[in-house]
Design an enzyme around this catalytic site. Structure first.
Site: not given
Length: 623
Positions: A312, A317, A430
């Protein structure tokens, strides 16, 4: 007492100390298991604090030298109690250690402290059979649970879940008995069906009340499931108490502990009981050079970053699957040259994740800083991420209630470890479905620590002008004011929980003009008594209505607008495990009526799915 008498007394004590020091056994000269030297407050070698510290250490060594069965002593000095130069200290020897050994132990601890914590006002050092502590803050008769450390046996028990339950039950059953005993020390042997005999030991400092001793031991025992995770042996040591269990007899006192034991020197620690020693987190990559991979190894493992190996990509990146020469499968996170994760964040993730070990956290194997590349090497988690299943209609059916229930519990335990049970308090910042990876058994593993922040044990919140995270998961106080805390992660967990229950995304949720988000939709259904309408239709045959509604209730408690009202993750874990815990009524969730300007300012482009690329926002938000 005249100055001459003081001199003679000191000289006699010095001779006694020297004699005892030279004759100490290996138990008193072994290396410490863990030390904590707080660098937040230091003293000058010629300061009054140093003089007072010398007096306290002198008094502790003097008390330990007396011919008595004294396993605990405290001392203080400084003239006026509570002033900045006042010093408080204590030592605690294990209850089966005789006075001669205890004396040598205290001397060894004092010598170690002087050499290794020479200017720090606050120090604590643990050995296998004793502990020494001093501070400029009073801790007498006060339960202290930080800092702490833990150890485990390398071998797993058979029937791990049952074993964990039996260990926790056994420890809890006799903790209160130990708290009421004179020494606040007790050992216990339990024959458990299906297992070998479990040998357990608990102890508190003798200045604690029975109630505080019980609470301290319960605090230590509660850490077993997340820290020791079904190991055949382990211990948790806190400043005010410690607990340990093994499948072999590691102490030298017979039950019942109320009887006067034969005090002999205990055997050395088992070589199969390795130490996991927390250290103050370093900020430089040089501290973990042993984890560094060279570029050639990574290129070979990933077939030179072949498209066939790509798992992915996102704003950070690309991620590639690979296989090392030893046939270990890995996932390589290759940061793009334009990645918002700079060198500082990269080092942060390396240092942080390398020090975190929990079954519900993805394991970092190493990193690569070579040829202009920045790469992180993780264990390979075969089932991709939670959003890959949860938000794909073709794959949602693979997540029945049993799997979702397990995923919810695993995520909660992983966050609890970060907040309370890891070496330092860690705030992820996150948490989202795409950062929850699933292993071959669909067990969750929290990943992507590039935005995480480490706190000291007494720090509870921070502030930043740079807002990082993902729309839909950010707590309002963080998105609006840059304030983040453990309650920020609790909010994100609440969003995740409601997404797992409903099979719907919070970000980009559009139902009616009265429900601009999943949180608002859930809140409306809650108030209208239509809570079951939130259920993913695929769960109707596998999820009990009462359990579903309880989980919705917990989710709404986690996403309340006021961070103060949100529960801690330890409370959340207890709520998820027990149906007998009563739940308070939730207040309105954040963002339920669009508190943050217009939604279109934060939404990704229509053709960019957050579940596909894992994009994160790194920008300033309006106040």
């Amino acid at each position: 007492m005249t100055s001459f008498n003081v001199f003679v007394t000191t000289l006699v004590l010095a001779v006694s100390i020297l004699s005892s020091y030279l004759s100490m056994t290996t138990e008193a000269t072994q290396n410490p298991l863990y030390r904590f030297c707080s660098n937040t407050t230091t003293f000058n070698p010629n300061s009054p604090y140093k003089s007072n510290l010398d007096v306290v250490l002198f008094n502790l060594s003097w008390n330990a030298a007396q011919e008595s069965d004294c396993i605990y002593q405290d001392a203080d000095a400084g003239g006026v109690n509570g002033t900045s130069n006042y010093v408080y200290g204590n030592y605690l020897c294990r209850g089966d250690v005789n006075s001669t050994i205890c004396h040598g132990c205290v001397l060894a601890s004092i010598e170690f402290a002087r050499q290794n914590c020479s200017v720090e006002k606050e120090m604590i050092v643990w050995y296998d059979e004793w502990m020494l502590r001093y501070s400029n803050q009073s801790f007498r008769s006060t339960m202290s649970v930080y800092p702490y450390f833990y150890m485990w046996n390398v071998e797993n028990a058979t029937e791990m879940d049952k074993f964990k339950q039996e260990v926790e039950k056994t420890m809890n059953e006799f903790a209160s008995k130990a708290a009421r005993s004179g020494k606040k020390f007790m050992v216990h042997e339990a024959n458990i069906s299906g297992f070998d005999t479990i040998y357990s030991l608990v102890q508190c400092t003798q200045d604690l009340s029975s109630d505080d001793c019980t609470k301290c031991l319960q605090n230590a025992t509660s850490r077993f499931p997340s820290l020791l995770d079904g190991k055949r042996g382990g211990r948790v040591c806190l400043p005010s108490c410690n607990i340990r269990y093994e499948l072999y007899r590691f102490y030298d006192v017979d039950e019942p502990p109320q009887m006067t034991p034969q005090l002999v020197s205990p055997p050395p620690p088992s070589p199969t009981d390795p130490v996991t020693v927390p250290k103050e987190c370093e900020s430089e990559i040089s501290t973990i050079e042993s984890l560094q991979f060279d570029l050639e190894t990574i290129e070979t493992a990933t077939s030179r970053f072949s498209e066939d190996n790509k798992l992915g990509e996102g704003g950070f990146g690309e991620v590639f699957e690979g296989t090392l020469p030893n046939r270990q499968e890995i996932a390589v996170k290759r940061l793009s040259k334009s990645s918002s994760q700079g060198a500082e964040e990269f080092k942060n993730e390396v240092v942080l994740v390398a020090k975190l070990q929990h079954r519900n956290l993805v394991r970092l194997l190493g990193f690569c800083l070579d040829g202009g590349e920045k790469m992180l090497v993780y264990e390979f988690v075969p089932n991709k991420s939670l959003d890959y299943f949860l938000f794909d209609p073709a794959k949602q059916g693979e997540l029945d209630w049993s799997k979702r229930h397990n995923i919810i519990g695993g995520i909660a335990r992983g966050i609890l470890y970060l907040h309370e049970d890891s070496r330092l308090r860690v705030i992820h910042r996150d948490l989202k479905a795409s950062n929850i990876l699933l292993d071959v058994d669909m067990n969750p593993k929290i990943s992507d620590f590039g935005m995480a922040r480490m706190f000291g044990i007494d720090q509870t919140e921070g502030n930043t002008k740079r807002i990082v995270g993902t729309y839909g998961y950010m707590a309002p106080e963080y998105a609006m004011e840059g304030l983040y805390s453990i309650k920020s992660d609790v909010f994100s967990f609440g969003v995740l929980l409601l997404e797992i229950l409903s099979g719907r995304k919070n970000s980009g949720f559009h139902l009616t003009k009265f429900a601009p988000s999943l949180l608002a939709y859930a809140w409306n259904l809650w108030n209208e008594g239509k809570r079951l309408e939130l259920m993913d239709p695929l769960l109707k045959d596998s999820c009990a209505a009462n359990e579903f509604m309880r989980y919705v209730h917990i989710g709404l408690l986690c996403v309340q607008e006021d961070a103060y009202n949100r529960p801690t993750m330890s409370s959340v874990v207890h709520m998820l495990k027990s149906e007998t815990i009563s739940l308070s009524q939730p207040e309105r969730p954040a963002f339920s009526v669009g508190r943050i300007t217009q939604r279109h300012e934060f939404e990704p482009a229509p053709d960019r799915s957050l579940s596909d690329n894992g994009l994160s926002i790194s920008t300033f938000l309006p106040r």
